[in-house]
Design a protein around this motif. Structure first.
Motif, PDB file in Angstrom:
ATOM      1  N   ASN A  45       0.889  -1.166  -0.028  1.00 50.52           N
ATOM      2  CA  ASN A  45       0.220  -0.165  -0.297  1.00 50.52           C
ATOM      3  C   ASN A  45       0.944   1.246   0.353  1.00 50.52           C
ATOM      4  N   LEU A  46       1.920   1.285   1.627  1.00 55.10           N
ATOM      5  CA  LEU A  46       3.037   1.751   0.931  1.00 55.10           C
ATOM      6  C   LEU A  46       3.369   2.276  -0.526  1.00 55.10           C
ATOM      7  N   LEU A  47       4.243   1.513  -1.367  1.00 57.99           N
ATOM      8  CA  LEU A  47       5.129   1.503  -2.404  1.00 57.99           C
ATOM      9  C   LEU A  47       3.726   2.201  -3.340  1.00 57.99           C
ATOM     10  N   ARG A  48       2.781   2.042  -3.034  1.00 57.68           N
ATOM     11  CA  ARG A  48       1.320   2.216  -3.941  1.00 57.68           C
ATOM     12  C   ARG A  48       1.090   3.712  -3.952  1.00 57.68           C
ATOM     13  N   ARG A  49       0.745   3.935  -2.791  1.00 57.93           N
ATOM     14  CA  ARG A  49       0.671   5.726  -2.623  1.00 57.93           C
ATOM     15  C   ARG A  49       2.225   6.998  -3.041  1.00 57.93           C
ATOM     16  N   GLY A  50       3.155   5.825  -3.572  1.00 60.88           N
ATOM     17  CA  GLY A  50       4.500   6.540  -3.559  1.00 60.88           C
ATOM     18  C   GLY A  50       5.373   6.966  -2.550  1.00 60.88           C
ATOM     19  N   ASP A  51       5.377   6.538  -1.574  1.00 60.54           N
ATOM     20  CA  ASP A  51       5.954   6.658  -0.366  1.00 60.54           C
ATOM     21  C   ASP A  51       7.535   6.053  -0.609  1.00 60.54           C
ATOM     22  N   MET A  52       7.905   5.366  -1.691  1.00 62.46           N
ATOM     23  CA  MET A  52       9.104   4.653  -2.089  1.00 62.46           C
ATOM     24  C   MET A  52       8.929   4.228  -3.477  1.00 62.46           C
ATOM     25  N   GLU A  53       9.910   4.482  -3.754  1.00 62.57           N
ATOM     26  CA  GLU A  53      10.050   4.335  -5.356  1.00 62.57           C
ATOM     27  C   GLU A  53      11.316   2.613  -5.585  1.00 62.57           C
ATOM     28  N   GLY A  54      12.267   2.796  -4.040  1.00 55.01           N
ATOM     29  CA  GLY A  54      12.941   1.684  -4.592  1.00 55.01           C
ATOM     30  C   GLY A  54      14.679   1.896  -5.135  1.00 55.01           C
TER      31      GLY A  54
END
Ligand code: BES
Ligand code: MN
Ligand code: ZN
Length: 497
Positions: A45-54
């Motif tokens: 969820n966090l990743l989808r929301r854009g909190d982190m690209e990697g």
């Protein structure tokens, strides 16, 4: 710092922090997937929301992730999965350690050691995790009035491995990683010491301490007056200009049966190189305190080898002296007789490294060496040629050169070979003596090694020019601990074969 290996589930770790890799773009590593599953999609969820690209080096610190037992989960960006190699691995480990240190996690379980690193196995990954960690945490604060270290530093790190059978491999890797780090740490400490403290006498005292601590270690110090008597005219020509006397320091580690020929390491230990009468320009002259980087490197390797109790015989010889201008100093034009009997016309007193080394290299014949490797911050030309990435390697024996190159690739402390062709030798011709100490215009690193090669004909020999690799300039000025990993890996590989 305490290190362990473990093979467990990320969600079940009762620790201050669990460290997880995320690849670009927004792709969880396997351990990340596992946490995502038990936490019902919390991470995705966090990743989808854009909190982190990697992206490589990105960090995201999470608290109270549902259904996990650790206080925190630290996500570390690892960049593109297909680009994940040695350099990226070191970067993410370093990033994880700095973040843990700054955010009060005193212990952590790190799952980065499970990631696939191109061409590397578990042993490599665990060992490098430890070396990168210790490298990152190093600081030299002896002369700072106030400590700058973190309030709640990391104290205990567990590296996770994929299977239980990797645990024994991991344990061995930890032992090696700790030993190499300890050696590199010692080398950095020695080289970072100011030159008014770390003079030849200081290095000798440090060597004596090693002998007191270990029954298999012997130490012998040869004073300047003895060196002169013995006929080391090149060595003493360098030290004669200084008020602090030069010393030849001999450390022996008897780890194998007495008949076994020793590996001999010789280090350039110029505790300050002013250039002598051929005085250096003032700019950055302070950095010439690292001109004992070769000595620090062989000393550090000695520490690592004894720490691991390797079954080898090792002799370390340090040619320690200060190169200063004074009324007693050697002049350009002086001719000296070396221990080998060959004469040298000193055309430049700033080419002093080869002068102390040539006598030390003749001296070590008495140990009937298996191989001799000398290590020296010998030429500025090596920095021009290779920068701070690779140490210069020159050798009279191809198999030895290849073993060193391979050791460097394996441990990430790399060297690059330069030729030692006879054609270069004539650059050392002198009108008045057997040779001069100056090679003239081109190929400064090679002609310096050519000079040394005239004193190493009786054994298999390699020379490492670490002028570019032993220390960093600029803002992060300081010793790097190289080539301790390279030297130790070479000896480890030999002890294992
Ligand atoms: N210690 C220096 C080499 C050095 C220079 C190491 C810069 C690290 C950074 C060495 O003793 C030296 O002065 N070499 C001279 C040799 C020259 C006079 C033939 C050099 O490299 O300029
Ligand atoms: Mn010099
Ligand atoms: Zn020097």
């Amino acid at each position: 710092m305490e290190f362990n290996v473990k093979s467990g589930n990320p969600e079940k770790q009762r620790s201050a922090c669990v460290v997880i890799g995320v690849f670009d773009s927004r792709k969880l590593s396997q351990a990340g997937e596992q946490i995502d599953e038990v936490s019902e999609g919390y991470l995705s969820n966090l990743l989808r929301r854009g909190d982190m690209e990697g992206k490589l080096g990105q960090v995201l610190l999470l608290h109270n992730v549902p259904n996990t037992l650790s206080d925190r989960v630290l996500l570390i960006g690892c960049g593109k999965e297909r680009d994940f190699g040695d350099k990226q691995y070191n970067t993410v480990i370093a990033k994880a350690i700095t973040t843990l240190n700054e955010t009060g996690s005193m212990d952590a379980v790190c799952f980065l050691s499970e990631l696939n690193v191109k061409g590397r196995d578990t042993h490599w990954k665990v060992r490098h995790a430890i070396e990168s960690t210790q490298d990152t945490l190093y600081s030299f604060e002896e002369y700072k009035s106030k400590s700058e270290t973190a309030r709640r530093p990391v104290r205990r790190l567990v590296f996770n491995v994929t299977t239980r059978k990797d645990l024994t491999i991991g344990e061995q890797a930890i032992a090696e990683g700790i030993a190499v780090s300890k050696g590199a740490h010692k080398a950095r400490d020695l080289a970072n010491q100011p030159p008014n403290i770390a003079n030849p006498t200081y290095l000798a005292e440090e060597a004596k301490i090693l002998a007191v601590q270990n029954d298999h270690v012997e130490c012998q110090i040869i004073d300047e007056s003895e060196l002169k008597e013995m006929g080391m005219g090149a060595f003493t020509a360098v030290s004669q200009g200084s008020k602090t006397p030069g010393k030849l320091i001999v450390l022996k580690y008897n780890g194998a049966e007495a008949e076994k020929k020793p590996i001999v390491l010789v280090g350039k230990g110029i505790t300050f190189d002013s250039g002598g009468i051929s005085l250096k320009p003032g700019e950055r002259m302070d950095e010439m305190k690292y001109d004992m980087g070769g000595a620090a490197g062989v000393f550090g390797c000695f520490v690592a080898v004894t720490e691991l109790s390797l079954v080898v015989n090792l002799v370390v010889v340090i040619a320690a002296a200060e190169n200063m201008p004074s009324g007693d100093a050697a002049r350009p034009g002086d001719i000296v007789t070396t221990l080998s009997g060959q004469t040298v016309e000193i055309l430049n007193t700033d080419a002093e490294g080869r002068l102390v080394l040539c006598d030390a290299l003749t001296y070590v014949e008495r140990f009937d060496p298996d191989v001799v490797i000398d290590v020296a911050t010998l030429t500025g030309a090596c920095i021009v040629a290779l920068g701070d990435q690779a140490s210069g390697l020159l050798s009279n024996h191809n198999p030895l050169a290849h073993e060193l190159l391979n050791a460097g690739e394996l441990c990430g402390d790399r060297a690059w070979r330069l030729p030692l062709w006879d054609e270069y030798q004539e650059q050392l011709d002198s009108n008045f003596a057997d040779m001069s100490n100056l090679g003239g215009r081109g190929a400064g690193t090679i002609t310096a090694a050519c000079f040394l090669s005239r004193y190493t004909k009786k054994y298999q020999w390699a020379h490492l020019d670490i002028a570019g690799t032993a220390w960093k300039t600029g803002k992060a000025k300081g010793a790097t601990g190289r080539p301790v990993p390279l030297l130790t890996q070479y000896i480890l590989s030999r002890a294992n074969s």
